[in-house]
Design a protein around this motif. Structure first.
Motif, mmCIF file in Angstrom:
data_model
loop_
_atom_site.group_PDB
_atom_site.id
_atom_site.type_symbol
_atom_site.label_atom_id
_atom_site.label_comp_id
_atom_site.label_asym_id
_atom_site.label_seq_id
_atom_site.Cartn_x
_atom_site.Cartn_y
_atom_site.Cartn_z
ATOM 1 N N TYR A 47 1.331 11.414 -7.789
ATOM 2 C CA TYR A 47 1.175 10.014 -7.407
ATOM 3 C C TYR A 47 2.533 9.348 -7.244
ATOM 4 O O TYR A 47 3.436 9.571 -8.063
ATOM 5 C CB TYR A 47 0.418 9.240 -8.489
ATOM 6 C CG TYR A 47 -0.980 9.720 -8.760
ATOM 7 C CD1 TYR A 47 -1.225 10.716 -9.707
ATOM 8 C CD2 TYR A 47 -2.075 9.159 -8.098
ATOM 9 C CE1 TYR A 47 -2.508 11.152 -9.974
ATOM 10 C CE2 TYR A 47 -3.360 9.593 -8.360
ATOM 11 C CZ TYR A 47 -3.562 10.588 -9.292
ATOM 12 O OH TYR A 47 -4.847 11.017 -9.549
ATOM 13 N N GLY A 65 -0.301 5.010 -5.376
ATOM 14 C CA GLY A 65 -1.045 5.618 -4.296
ATOM 15 C C GLY A 65 -2.254 6.343 -4.859
ATOM 16 O O GLY A 65 -2.485 6.357 -6.067
ATOM 17 N N LYS A 66 -3.035 6.969 -3.959
ATOM 18 C CA LYS A 66 -4.230 7.671 -4.396
ATOM 19 C C LYS A 66 -3.965 9.117 -4.793
ATOM 20 O O LYS A 66 -4.852 9.786 -5.319
ATOM 21 C CB LYS A 66 -5.293 7.595 -3.305
ATOM 22 C CG LYS A 66 -5.807 6.188 -3.093
ATOM 23 C CD LYS A 66 -6.953 6.147 -2.102
ATOM 24 C CE LYS A 66 -7.486 4.714 -1.969
ATOM 25 N NZ LYS A 66 -8.630 4.635 -1.032
ATOM 26 N N THR A 68 9.898 5.241 3.212
ATOM 27 C CA THR A 68 9.288 6.455 2.680
ATOM 28 C C THR A 68 10.046 6.962 1.458
ATOM 29 O O THR A 68 11.270 7.022 1.452
ATOM 30 C CB THR A 68 9.236 7.555 3.752
ATOM 31 O OG1 THR A 68 8.517 7.070 4.893
ATOM 32 C CG2 THR A 68 8.548 8.803 3.227
ATOM 33 N N VAL A 122 0.824 5.469 0.336
ATOM 34 C CA VAL A 122 0.028 6.600 0.793
ATOM 35 C C VAL A 122 0.850 7.877 0.686
ATOM 36 O O VAL A 122 1.861 8.030 1.386
ATOM 37 C CB VAL A 122 -0.460 6.402 2.238
ATOM 38 C CG1 VAL A 122 -1.271 7.616 2.689
ATOM 39 C CG2 VAL A 122 -1.291 5.134 2.355
ATOM 40 N N GLU A 123 0.389 8.781 -0.177
ATOM 41 C CA GLU A 123 1.066 10.059 -0.358
ATOM 42 C C GLU A 123 0.531 11.103 0.614
ATOM 43 O O GLU A 123 -0.618 11.042 1.044
ATOM 44 C CB GLU A 123 0.869 10.605 -1.786
ATOM 45 C CG GLU A 123 1.305 9.700 -2.900
ATOM 46 C CD GLU A 123 0.176 8.860 -3.458
ATOM 47 O OE1 GLU A 123 0.263 8.430 -4.620
ATOM 48 O OE2 GLU A 123 -0.809 8.622 -2.717
ATOM 49 N N SER A 124 1.387 12.073 0.919
ATOM 50 C CA SER A 124 0.976 13.207 1.736
ATOM 51 C C SER A 124 1.884 14.383 1.430
ATOM 52 O O SER A 124 2.913 14.225 0.761
ATOM 53 C CB SER A 124 1.040 12.869 3.233
ATOM 54 O OG SER A 124 2.369 12.584 3.619
ATOM 55 N N ARG A 175 0.854 -1.187 0.000
ATOM 56 C CA ARG A 175 0.000 0.000 0.000
ATOM 57 C C ARG A 175 0.883 1.228 0.000
ATOM 58 O O ARG A 175 1.872 1.293 0.738
ATOM 59 C CB ARG A 175 -0.905 -0.010 1.226
ATOM 60 C CG ARG A 175 -1.900 1.127 1.284
ATOM 61 C CD ARG A 175 -2.877 0.933 2.424
ATOM 62 N NE ARG A 175 -3.827 2.042 2.531
ATOM 63 C CZ ARG A 175 -4.058 2.720 3.641
ATOM 64 N NH1 ARG A 175 -3.429 2.401 4.752
ATOM 65 N NH2 ARG A 175 -4.945 3.706 3.644
ATOM 66 N N SER A 211 3.675 0.501 2.851
ATOM 67 C CA SER A 211 3.518 -0.606 3.796
ATOM 68 C C SER A 211 3.455 -1.905 3.005
ATOM 69 O O SER A 211 2.959 -1.958 1.887
ATOM 70 C CB SER A 211 2.245 -0.421 4.626
ATOM 71 O OG SER A 211 1.106 -0.329 3.793
ATOM 72 N N CYS A 260 5.718 9.624 0.537
ATOM 73 C CA CYS A 260 4.940 8.441 0.163
ATOM 74 C C CYS A 260 5.399 7.302 1.061
ATOM 75 O O CYS A 260 6.539 6.836 0.941
ATOM 76 C CB CYS A 260 5.161 8.100 -1.299
ATOM 77 S SG CYS A 260 4.375 6.556 -1.827
ATOM 78 N N THR A 303 -1.822 13.076 -4.134
ATOM 79 C CA THR A 303 -1.942 14.260 -3.297
ATOM 80 C C THR A 303 -1.925 15.492 -4.201
ATOM 81 O O THR A 303 -1.120 15.575 -5.129
ATOM 82 C CB THR A 303 -0.814 14.300 -2.250
ATOM 83 O OG1 THR A 303 -1.020 15.397 -1.353
ATOM 84 C CG2 THR A 303 0.567 14.403 -2.870
#
Length: 122
Positions: A94, A113-114, A77, A5-7, A3, A25, A22, A116
């Motif tokens: 992404y 990822g989804k 990360t 996950v961006e932020s 998985r 996991s 990003c 940001t």
């Protein structure tokens, strides 16, 4: 299961800086080649930067000298440090897993990822 996950996205003015992260996991992070793409509405997703598992990097011409891709294997990360942002950098960013080859990066593993949102506006 892997998985991503961006932020870190946000609204900034031209010339300012922003740093994206990003977190990955699952899986063997240190063995992954990874990258960042971006997409604006109505257009295809395009490569921004890629990094190999051993730290080799590649950049789109439009961001060379302004963006820096890096990774922290202990933190699992991927980072994208963006400086001197321009209006044209506005997009959804992404991160992905892929393949680093021929001095470029291919997001060919299907893991994304989804995204940001980064908005550069005066």
């Amino acid at each position: 299961q892997v998985r991503l996950v961006e932020s870190g996205g946000g609204l900034v003015q031209p010339g300012e800086s922003l740093s994206l992260s990003c977190v990955v996991s699952g899986g063997a992070f240190s063995s992954y080649d990874m990258g960042w793409h971006r997409q604006v509405p109505g257009k295809q997703r395009v490569l921004v930067a890629g990094i190999s598992s051993d730290g080799m990097t590649a950049y789109a011409d439009s961001v060379k000298g302004r963006f820096t891709i890096s990774r922290d294997n202990d933190e699992r990360t991927l980072y994208l440090q963006m400086t001197n942002l321009e209006l044209e950098d506005t997009a959804v960013y992404y991160c992905s897993l892929g393949t680093y080859a021929d001095a470029t990066y291919y997001a060919n593993n299907g893991f994304w990822g989804k995204g940001t949102q980064v908005t550069v506006s005066s």
